[in-house]
Design a protein around this motif. Structure first.
Motif, PDB file in Angstrom:
ATOM      1  N   ALA A   1     -12.141  -3.233   2.027  1.00 10.81           N
ATOM      2  CA  ALA A   1     -10.869  -3.104   2.433  1.00 10.81           C
ATOM      3  C   ALA A   1     -10.914  -3.297   3.919  1.00 10.81           C
ATOM      4  N   LEU A   2     -11.891  -2.912   4.533  1.00 13.36           N
ATOM      5  CA  LEU A   2     -12.097  -2.812   6.013  1.00 13.36           C
ATOM      6  C   LEU A   2     -12.025  -4.648   6.283  1.00 13.36           C
TER       7      LEU A   2
ATOM      8  N   ILE B   1      -8.400  -1.721   6.682  1.00 14.57           N
ATOM      9  CA  ILE B   1      -8.402  -0.382   6.374  1.00 14.57           C
ATOM     10  C   ILE B   1      -9.410   0.324   6.864  1.00 14.57           C
ATOM     11  N   GLU B   2      -9.325   1.191   7.711  1.00 16.09           N
ATOM     12  CA  GLU B   2     -10.559   1.889   8.020  1.00 16.09           C
ATOM     13  C   GLU B   2     -10.728   3.422   7.219  1.00 16.09           C
ATOM     14  N   LYS B   3      -9.807   3.923   6.749  1.00 13.95           N
ATOM     15  CA  LYS B   3     -10.041   5.004   5.845  1.00 13.95           C
ATOM     16  C   LYS B   3      -9.384   5.100   4.581  1.00 13.95           C
ATOM     17  N   ILE B   4     -10.198   4.472   3.468  1.00 11.78           N
ATOM     18  CA  ILE B   4      -9.872   4.418   2.312  1.00 11.78           C
ATOM     19  C   ILE B   4      -9.383   5.351   1.582  1.00 11.78           C
ATOM     20  N   GLU B   5      -8.419   5.347   0.784  1.00 14.76           N
ATOM     21  CA  GLU B   5      -7.783   6.423   0.028  1.00 14.76           C
ATOM     22  C   GLU B   5      -7.884   6.299  -1.268  1.00 14.76           C
TER      23      GLU B   5
ATOM     24  N   ASP C   1      -8.662  -6.357   4.855  1.00 10.99           N
ATOM     25  CA  ASP C   1      -7.166  -5.618   5.203  1.00 10.99           C
ATOM     26  C   ASP C   1      -7.199  -4.758   6.347  1.00 10.99           C
TER      27      ASP C   1
ATOM     28  N   ASP D   1      -6.117   3.525  -2.937  1.00 14.47           N
ATOM     29  CA  ASP D   1      -6.726   2.147  -2.718  1.00 14.47           C
ATOM     30  C   ASP D   1      -7.640   1.856  -3.612  1.00 14.47           C
TER      31      ASP D   1
ATOM     32  N   GLU E   1       0.846   4.247  -2.541  1.00 14.21           N
ATOM     33  CA  GLU E   1       0.684   5.797  -2.500  1.00 14.21           C
ATOM     34  C   GLU E   1       1.870   6.415  -3.031  1.00 14.21           C
TER      35      GLU E   1
ATOM     36  N   ARG F   1       0.854  -1.244  -0.081  1.00 18.07           N
ATOM     37  CA  ARG F   1      -0.166   0.084  -0.014  1.00 18.07           C
ATOM     38  C   ARG F   1       0.768   1.194  -0.118  1.00 18.07           C
TER      39      ARG F   1
ATOM     40  N   TYR G   1      -8.751  -2.175  -4.709  1.00 22.59           N
ATOM     41  CA  TYR G   1      -9.805  -2.961  -4.128  1.00 22.59           C
ATOM     42  C   TYR G   1     -11.099  -2.941  -5.277  1.00 22.59           C
TER      43      TYR G   1
END
Length: 677
Positions: A320-321, A326-330, A324, A333, A237, A233, A337
């Motif tokens: 995503a959550l 992931i609580e805040k998708i960007e 993996d 991502d 980024e 990830r 996903y």
């Protein structure tokens, strides 16, 4: 010094003699061609005979042939095969061309001759195409300063010269920033998730630079797979942020001041010509006509699309959550996903599809579809000079075996080629006084290269891109028109995307896929179950993609439908324009505007909405083919007339003649899954 650019091309089909053209030929060729074009214009303007269509309008249409030829070769190479020397010449030549264009448009004697003919047009026995050409020539002068005072004509000249220079610089900066970045990976663990083709290409790119490991770049065939598949990830980024920093860094390639200057100059130019904004000026000669029409069109579409887009993003965030944590998708991502969600929903991946889309088969498929529709055929020929060994050339013949066009195809990324994909021409069609000149058309892309072990295998997005550009190419290759300026793609910009987007539809049709979607090793035609997966997934993420396209259109209008004089902070301005279309958190120190070449270097300023506008047309048009049969000869002939008519009629008249009615947005909304069937 003999200059091949100034001599008659003694080549097959009078094609450009690229191997004979040297860097030092361009500047003198431009200077001589401009001089000859000026002499031709002076002869028309100073003609003592009474102005007639033939000695003024037609003569003007036929003038500057040599300059047009030199310009098309030079500027096409500046996009596809540039160098520091070519870019330097472009900066020197562009102001001269700007001056020449204004010398013509602001020539009072010439305009008076045109106006004399225009004022008596109803008394003249002109053909429909001649009447359309007269209208176009008159507007070309009246809309570009012919009625200005001498003082304001001088201002217009300075504005146009500066716009020409800065727009070129904008594009050169984007290309430099694209070429200057690389993500160099030496740890094999960082490649997890990436498909073999992406890894092989990255290895090849590293070896070309004599480096160990793997190199990923901002070129689409490298960038897109990394964002789609790389499990790391933080590296996704890094690559995403690098793309968003293009021409938005504290270095010599920063485009912020260029954008401010371009938008202010365009606004000043529009005001000088009597228009409220640049968008008002541009849209007067588009199907949409006004900025309000465009903005309302985009906002109406946004209302329909955004709820679907928000649901799509929620699905991605939930995945995503769940997978993996992931609580805040960007933003970096999304591709990763979305690809996982696509596989989950449709059990479909690019890895599964790519073996069926070998480049050579796909281009042959684009040809075969055209053959079934229009009877035209394509024959590869090796006697045509090329600007790069990677280019392939074809002779295009009509259904009776007559020569229609040359086609150049250039498919792979190079350091001297700007990103993206486009269609262009080295020569356009005309047929004045029986002197038939057929076009030389080119499609340029940046596709996945072949590796040592595999041929070029395209992603499905690359397949649709090839069909898109080939749709443009057909528009350019099929003219049945008299005048060059009304042939091929010389149509309203919100109509020009119809043929390209229409042709993409064949990529989803089993009958068309059977022609070219064959496994590169076994020759097996793509299985029906895979075709069904492709069709079922065709509207996947269409809500998101629609909102994304709308956001670009609204950004374009924000720059050009208002007074840009007070823009100080470009990122704040961009964020405000994107406010209603944002689906992900804002990324600091990233900007889209500084590499938005379509509107700041290309011809799409106040016209980016055209893609969505034309989607309404293309969906409605293809629905007609689906109703009658996608290779129905009668329907195809009606569409052929639309293509071959170029810009000789109002586009809505052309469309209604083909379809039998005005276009409806329902077909687009259904195709995109934004309304129920």
């Amino acid at each position: 010094m003999n200059n091949p650019l100034l001599e008659k091309f003694d080549t097959p089909f009078e094609s450009a003699p690229f191997s004979k053209i040297k860097i030092e030929h361009y500047q003198p060729a431009f200077e001589q061609a401009i001089k000859e074009a000026k002499d031709e214009i002076d002869a028309i303007a100073n003609n003592l005979n009474t102005p007639t269509f033939a000695n003024t309008i037609e003569a003007l249409e036929l003038s500057g042939e040599k300059l047009s030829r030199v310009s098309s070769i030079f500027f096409n190479l500046n996009s596809a095969e540039t160098s520091d020397e070519i870019q330097k010449i472009a900066q020197e030549i562009s102001p001269l061309l700007s001056d020449f264009g204004n010398d013509v448009r602001l020539n009072e004697k010439l305009f008076q001759r045109i106006k004399t003919i225009y004022d008596q047009k109803d008394l003249l026995e002109l053909s429909a195409e001649q009447a359309y050409l007269l209208e176009k020539k008159y507007k070309g002068f009246s809309r570009n300063g012919a009625n200005l005072s001498d003082e304001n004509k001088a201002k217009l000249r300075e504005i146009d010269k500066e716009l020409s220079r800065i727009s070129l610089q904008f594009g050169q900066n984007v290309l430099a920033e694209t070429n200057n970045y690389e993500l160099h990976i030496t740890n094999e663990d960082d490649l997890k998730g990436l498909p073999d083709y992406a890894i092989e290409q990255a290895k090849t790119d590293a070896e070309a630079k004599e480096k160990d490991g793997w190199i990923f770049t901002l070129q689409a065939p490298s960038y897109i797979p990394f964002l789609q598949y790389a499990e790391n990830r933080s590296l996704r980024e890094e690559l995403f942020r690098a793309s968003g920093r293009k021409a938005y860094q504290a270095n010599e390639y920063n485009n912020e001041e260029n954008i401010k200057a371009i938008t202010k100059l365009r606004f000043e130019r529009a005001n000088l010509l009597g228009y409220k904004t640049h968008a008002d000026y541009v849209l007067e000669e588009r199907m949409a006509k006004t900025p309000d029409t465009v903005i309302n069109f985009l906002n109406d579409l946004l209302v329909k699309a955004k709820p679907f887009a928000e649901n799509e993003i929620k699905e991605i965030a939930d995945l995503a959550l769940k997978t993996d944590g992931i609580e805040k998708i960007e933003r970096w991502d999304h591709g990763y996903y979305a690809e996982k969600l696509k596989q989950q929903k449709f059990n479909l991946s690019e890895e599964e599809l790519k073996p069926y889309f070998q480049l050579e088969n796909v281009i042959q498929g684009a040809f075969d579809v055209a053959t079934k529709l229009f009877g035209i055929t394509f024959k590869e020929i090796n006697t045509i000079d090329k600007y790069n060994d990677e280019v392939t050339t074809y002779e295009v013949l009509d259904k009776n075996g007559n020569f229609l066009s040359l086609l150049y195809a250039d498919f792979f990324p190079r350091a001297g080629k700007r990103p993206g994909a486009w269609m262009t021409s080295f020569r356009e069609a005309s047929n004045v006084n029986g002197n038939s000149i057929r076009p030389h058309v080119s499609i340029v892309c940046n596709f996945t290269k072949p590796t040592k072990d595999k041929p070029s295998l395209l992603t499905f997005q690359e397949v649709t891109t090839l069909f898109h550009e080939f749709g443009h190419a057909l528009h350019g290759m099929l003219p049945n028109t008299t005048y060059e300026s009304l042939s091929g793609t010389n149509v309203y910009w919100d109509f020009v995307e119809l043929p390209s987007q229409f042709y993409e539809n064949f990529c989803y049709e089993p009958e068309a896929l059977a022609l070219f979607a064959k496994h590169y090793e076994t020759g097996e035609v793509i299985p029906q179950k895979l075709v069904e997966k492709v069709r079922n997934a065709s509207s996947f993420m269409d809500g998101y993609q629609t909102v994304r396209q709308i956001s670009f259109g609204l950004l374009d209008m924000a720059y050009h439908a208002t007074d840009p004089s007070n823009i100080t902070d470009l990122q704040t301005f961009e964020q405000k324009a994107f406010e209603l279309t944002e689906l992900y958190p804002i990324v600091p120190n990233n900007m889209m505007s500084t590499s938005f070449s379509h509107i700041f270097q290309g011809g799409y300023s106040s016209g980016y909405y055209s893609y969505k506008w034309a989607e309404v047309l293309d969906a409605d048009a293809f629905a007609f083919f689906q109703e009658t049969g996608i290779f129905n000869t009668e329907t195809a002939q009606k569409y052929y007339i639309l293509l071959s008519s170029g810009g000789t009629k109002d586009p809505m008249e052309l469309y209604e003649n083909f379809r039998g009615k005005k276009p409806s947005p329902d077909a687009l909304l259904k195709r995109a899954g934004l309304i129920l069937n």
